[in-house]
Design a protein around this motif. Structure first.
Motif, PDB file in Angstrom:
ATOM      1  N   GLU A 307       0.794  -1.220   0.000  1.00 42.36           N
ATOM      2  CA  GLU A 307       0.000   0.000   0.000  1.00 42.36           C
ATOM      3  C   GLU A 307       0.832   1.279   0.000  1.00 42.36           C
ATOM      4  O   GLU A 307       0.279   2.376  -0.042  1.00 42.36           O
ATOM      5  N   ASP A 308       2.160   1.158   0.025  1.00 40.58           N
ATOM      6  CA  ASP A 308       2.989   2.362  -0.073  1.00 40.58           C
ATOM      7  C   ASP A 308       2.663   3.169  -1.324  1.00 40.58           C
ATOM      8  O   ASP A 308       2.810   4.386  -1.341  1.00 40.58           O
ATOM      9  N   VAL A 309       2.225   2.472  -2.380  1.00 43.03           N
ATOM     10  CA  VAL A 309       1.926   3.173  -3.625  1.00 43.03           C
ATOM     11  C   VAL A 309       0.803   4.199  -3.425  1.00 43.03           C
ATOM     12  O   VAL A 309       0.820   5.277  -4.013  1.00 43.03           O
ATOM     13  N   LEU A 310      -0.157   3.892  -2.566  1.00 39.36           N
ATOM     14  CA  LEU A 310      -1.250   4.828  -2.306  1.00 39.36           C
ATOM     15  C   LEU A 310      -0.733   6.061  -1.569  1.00 39.36           C
ATOM     16  O   LEU A 310      -1.104   7.197  -1.881  1.00 39.36           O
ATOM     17  N   THR A 311       0.141   5.835  -0.591  1.00 40.96           N
ATOM     18  CA  THR A 311       0.718   6.953   0.155  1.00 40.96           C
ATOM     19  C   THR A 311       1.531   7.846  -0.763  1.00 40.96           C
ATOM     20  O   THR A 311       1.413   9.075  -0.732  1.00 40.96           O
ATOM     21  N   GLU A 335     -10.256   3.311  -7.693  1.00 35.56           N
ATOM     22  CA  GLU A 335      -8.972   3.896  -8.083  1.00 35.56           C
ATOM     23  C   GLU A 335      -7.832   3.346  -7.226  1.00 35.56           C
ATOM     24  O   GLU A 335      -6.735   3.080  -7.724  1.00 35.56           O
ATOM     25  N   ALA A 336      -8.103   3.157  -5.927  1.00 35.92           N
ATOM     26  CA  ALA A 336      -7.075   2.613  -5.042  1.00 35.92           C
ATOM     27  C   ALA A 336      -6.683   1.194  -5.483  1.00 35.92           C
ATOM     28  O   ALA A 336      -5.497   0.842  -5.510  1.00 35.92           O
ATOM     29  N   ALA A 337      -7.669   0.396  -5.859  1.00 43.28           N
ATOM     30  CA  ALA A 337      -7.378  -0.964  -6.327  1.00 43.28           C
ATOM     31  C   ALA A 337      -6.557  -0.932  -7.609  1.00 43.28           C
ATOM     32  O   ALA A 337      -5.629  -1.728  -7.789  1.00 43.28           O
ATOM     33  N   GLN A 338      -6.882   0.001  -8.518  1.00 42.76           N
ATOM     34  CA  GLN A 338      -6.124   0.099  -9.771  1.00 42.76           C
ATOM     35  C   GLN A 338      -4.670   0.501  -9.516  1.00 42.76           C
ATOM     36  O   GLN A 338      -3.752  -0.028 -10.145  1.00 42.76           O
ATOM     37  N   LEU A 339      -4.478   1.427  -8.582  1.00 42.34           N
ATOM     38  CA  LEU A 339      -3.108   1.838  -8.246  1.00 42.34           C
ATOM     39  C   LEU A 339      -2.335   0.687  -7.617  1.00 42.34           C
ATOM     40  O   LEU A 339      -1.148   0.501  -7.885  1.00 42.34           O
ATOM     41  N   GLY A 388      -2.655 -11.118  -8.449  1.00 42.29           N
ATOM     42  CA  GLY A 388      -3.811 -10.698  -7.677  1.00 42.29           C
ATOM     43  C   GLY A 388      -3.595 -10.832  -6.179  1.00 42.29           C
ATOM     44  O   GLY A 388      -2.756 -11.591  -5.713  1.00 42.29           O
ATOM     45  N   LYS A 389      -4.390 -10.067  -5.418  1.00 43.68           N
ATOM     46  CA  LYS A 389      -4.319 -10.105  -3.962  1.00 43.68           C
ATOM     47  C   LYS A 389      -5.723 -10.355  -3.427  1.00 43.68           C
ATOM     48  O   LYS A 389      -6.714 -10.054  -4.076  1.00 43.68           O
ATOM     49  N   PRO A 390      -5.826 -10.860  -2.209  1.00 45.35           N
ATOM     50  CA  PRO A 390      -7.147 -11.055  -1.612  1.00 45.35           C
ATOM     51  C   PRO A 390      -7.873  -9.713  -1.471  1.00 45.35           C
ATOM     52  O   PRO A 390      -7.244  -8.678  -1.239  1.00 45.35           O
ATOM     53  N   LEU A 391      -9.190  -9.746  -1.598  1.00 43.20           N
ATOM     54  CA  LEU A 391      -9.994  -8.531  -1.486  1.00 43.20           C
ATOM     55  C   LEU A 391      -9.723  -7.818  -0.164  1.00 43.20           C
ATOM     56  O   LEU A 391      -9.682  -6.584  -0.095  1.00 43.20           O
ATOM     57  N   LYS A 392      -9.513  -8.584   0.901  1.00 44.44           N
ATOM     58  CA  LYS A 392      -9.281  -8.012   2.225  1.00 44.44           C
ATOM     59  C   LYS A 392      -8.084  -7.054   2.206  1.00 44.44           C
ATOM     60  O   LYS A 392      -8.116  -5.999   2.847  1.00 44.44           O
ATOM     61  N   GLU A 393      -7.036  -7.392   1.462  1.00 44.85           N
ATOM     62  CA  GLU A 393      -5.850  -6.532   1.406  1.00 44.85           C
ATOM     63  C   GLU A 393      -6.160  -5.211   0.722  1.00 44.85           C
ATOM     64  O   GLU A 393      -5.677  -4.151   1.131  1.00 44.85           O
ATOM     65  N   TYR A 394      -6.936  -5.255  -0.360  1.00 43.95           N
ATOM     66  CA  TYR A 394      -7.311  -4.017  -1.035  1.00 43.95           C
ATOM     67  C   TYR A 394      -8.163  -3.134  -0.130  1.00 43.95           C
ATOM     68  O   TYR A 394      -7.983  -1.919  -0.073  1.00 43.95           O
ATOM     69  N   VAL A 395      -9.096  -3.755   0.571  1.00 39.79           N
ATOM     70  CA  VAL A 395      -9.981  -3.001   1.460  1.00 39.79           C
ATOM     71  C   VAL A 395      -9.173  -2.342   2.577  1.00 39.79           C
ATOM     72  O   VAL A 395      -9.359  -1.163   2.897  1.00 39.79           O
ATOM     73  N   GLU A 396      -8.250  -3.082   3.166  1.00 38.85           N
ATOM     74  CA  GLU A 396      -7.452  -2.535   4.255  1.00 38.85           C
ATOM     75  C   GLU A 396      -6.536  -1.407   3.783  1.00 38.85           C
ATOM     76  O   GLU A 396      -6.360  -0.400   4.469  1.00 38.85           O
ATOM     77  N   ALA A 397      -5.958  -1.576   2.584  1.00 36.41           N
ATOM     78  CA  ALA A 397      -5.085  -0.530   2.046  1.00 36.41           C
ATOM     79  C   ALA A 397      -5.873   0.750   1.794  1.00 36.41           C
ATOM     80  O   ALA A 397      -5.420   1.856   2.113  1.00 36.41           O
ATOM     81  N   PHE A 398      -7.083   0.609   1.246  1.00 33.58           N
ATOM     82  CA  PHE A 398      -7.915   1.779   0.989  1.00 33.58           C
ATOM     83  C   PHE A 398      -8.341   2.429   2.298  1.00 33.58           C
ATOM     84  O   PHE A 398      -8.324   3.657   2.442  1.00 33.58           O
ATOM     85  N   GLU A 399      -8.692   1.608   3.285  1.00 29.14           N
ATOM     86  CA  GLU A 399      -9.141   2.116   4.579  1.00 29.14           C
ATOM     87  C   GLU A 399      -8.013   2.901   5.261  1.00 29.14           C
ATOM     88  O   GLU A 399      -8.231   3.990   5.807  1.00 29.14           O
TER      89      GLU A 399
END
Length: 443
Positions: A307-311, A335-339, A388-399
């Motif tokens: 998730e560093d990419v989001l930061t 957008e967060a998932a795409q990044l 691919g990553k589990p949905l949980k990881e995307y949700v946590e990164a966005f949160e």
């Protein structure tokens, strides 16, 4: 944003200083006037954010004395001297002392504007370079530039702190755009002697003959000093070390051996070969490789930093939004998932480019982040993803990104964050603890 430049006008004749001030103000400059050199010295000092226009003939402290005082305080301050008829020899002497240029009365106002533009441009460059040098000498500031809370970045910061305090040479490798030169700066800045010389040179910038001369001499009379002397007692950063010809590798090895232990001058060697599936070990002579790689840092690619990419994207987007005077694009879950899914072959450098373009297209009200990611690779398909990553990881990164952004926007106000995100205090505290977010970082 670029720092606004001032022009200090110093002249004992009220009409003259007011007319110069008015003309330069009409030309778009921010002016301030002083009736004497003594008054001006109270406001114009080291790192003054502008330039000085001064008459030479003044009662009390004259222009020449004033110029010498200014040069003793800040030798990089541009000073434009105004001379009367017959004072040209004095003006020439002023140039020798350090004046930027001079104008002879009566002067052409357009010439004054032209000189003011050149002087302020020169001053801005000088101040920017000073700020950069101060920043590169501040280990704390540099470490903050190594953004990211992923485990690989935590380890990288620990490695920098450990190896920066050591005496030996360091090999820094990693893919292009991962920040290898920044890490070299950080290693130097957190070392025992950050104030010592820091010289950066690309081994791919010259042919073999000129490369050897530039590094070790002999230099032509009146030419540049050889790099090993320029960096003596400090740090010599050799970018593109893998481009070093065999003959020059031998000279470098001899120079390293002659230094003894610990070395008087540290070498930080930087290589980009990892992206090509090779390493320095494949192209450097073994004895040189093992001398340079006694300590080694490998920078992680962005795709390995989670998730560093989001930061990073959010930080760069906010910087460009401030620069362009507009709002940063809002990042939703999609957008967060795409990044997070993008492979980022250009690493941080690519994130910077995409963030700037996202800000520009957001200002126009067109385009999407997905389209920008597609444009970065013409051969990419719409679902341009890495593993691919589990949905949980995307949700946590966005949160985490959402809480982090909201905390920064409200400067650590827990009440404001609770209200905006509709979260009870206990839930917010639990999530901040989970994601390693601390209120003190936002105050």
């Amino acid at each position: 944003m670029a720092q606004a430049m001032k022009i200090a006008i110093v002249d004992d004749e009220k009409d003259m200083r007011q007319s110069i001030s008015q003309w330069l103000a009409l030309s778009g400059f921010d002016t301030e006037t002083f009736s004497s050199a003594e008054d001006a010295l109270k406001s114009v000092g080291a790192d003054y954010p502008g330039v000085v226009v001064s008459d030479i003939k003044m009662p009390g402290m004259d222009g020449m004395q004033f110029l010498k005082r200014l040069m003793s305080v800040d030798s990089g301050l541009p000073v434009i001297m105004i001379t009367g008829h017959g004072d040209v020899p004095m003006a020439v002497e002023a140039m020798r002392v350090g004046a930027f240029d001079f104008l002879e009365k009566p002067f052409n106002p357009d010439r004054m504007t032209e000189l003011a533009k050149k002087a302020t441009s020169s001053r801005r460059l000088t101040l920017d370079n000073r700020a950069l040098r101060r920043e590169l000498g501040d280990g704390t500031t540099l470490m903050k530039k190594l953004v990211g809370s992923s485990p690989v970045m935590e380890r990288l910061r620990e490695d920098i702190l450990d190896l920066g305090q050591a005496d030996g040479h360091v090999l820094i490798d990693g893919e292009t755009g991962t920040g290898k030169t920044l890490v070299a700066h950080a290693l130097h800045a957190v070392g025992a002697n950050p104030g010592r010389k820091f010289v950066v040179f690309s081994c791919a910038s010259l042919d073999e003959e000129n490369l050897g001369k530039r590094l070790f001499g002999p230099m032509e009379e009146g030419g540049q000093i050889q790099l090993v002397e320029e960096a003596r007692g400090g740090t010599l950063v050799l970018e593109d070390i893998d481009a070093l010809p065999q003959a020059v590798q031998g000279r470098l090895l001899n120079w390293i051996n002659d230094q003894g232990t610990p070395p008087e001058t540290r070498i930080f060697a930087i290589s980009n070969l990892r992206q090509q599936g090779k390493s320095c070990e494949d192209v450097l002579r073994p004895d040189l490789y093992y001398r340079l790689a006694s300590m080694k840092i490998t920078l992680p690619p962005l795709r390995a930093r989670g998730e560093d990419v989001l930061t990073l994207f959010q930080r760069f987007a906010e910087q460009y939004a401030d620069e362009y005077g507009c709002d940063a694009p809002e990042i939703g879950a999609q957008e967060a998932a795409q990044l997070l899914q993008a492979p980022w072959p250009g690493n941080i450098r690519q994130v910077i480019n995409v963030a700037e373009r996202a800000v520009l297209q957001n200002r126009r009200g067109t385009g999407t982040i997905a389209s920008l990611l597609m444009a970065e690779d013409e051969a990419a398909q719409p679902a341009m993803t890495t593993e691919g990553k589990p949905l949980k990881e995307y949700v946590e990164a966005f949160e985490r990104m959402l809480i982090d952004n909201t905390m920064r926007r409200h400067k650590g106000s827990i009440a404001a964050v609770m209200e905006e995100l509709c979260l009870p205090r206990r839930t917010l505290n639990e999530k901040m603890a989970k994601y390693g977010l601390q209120r003190a970082d936002y105050l």
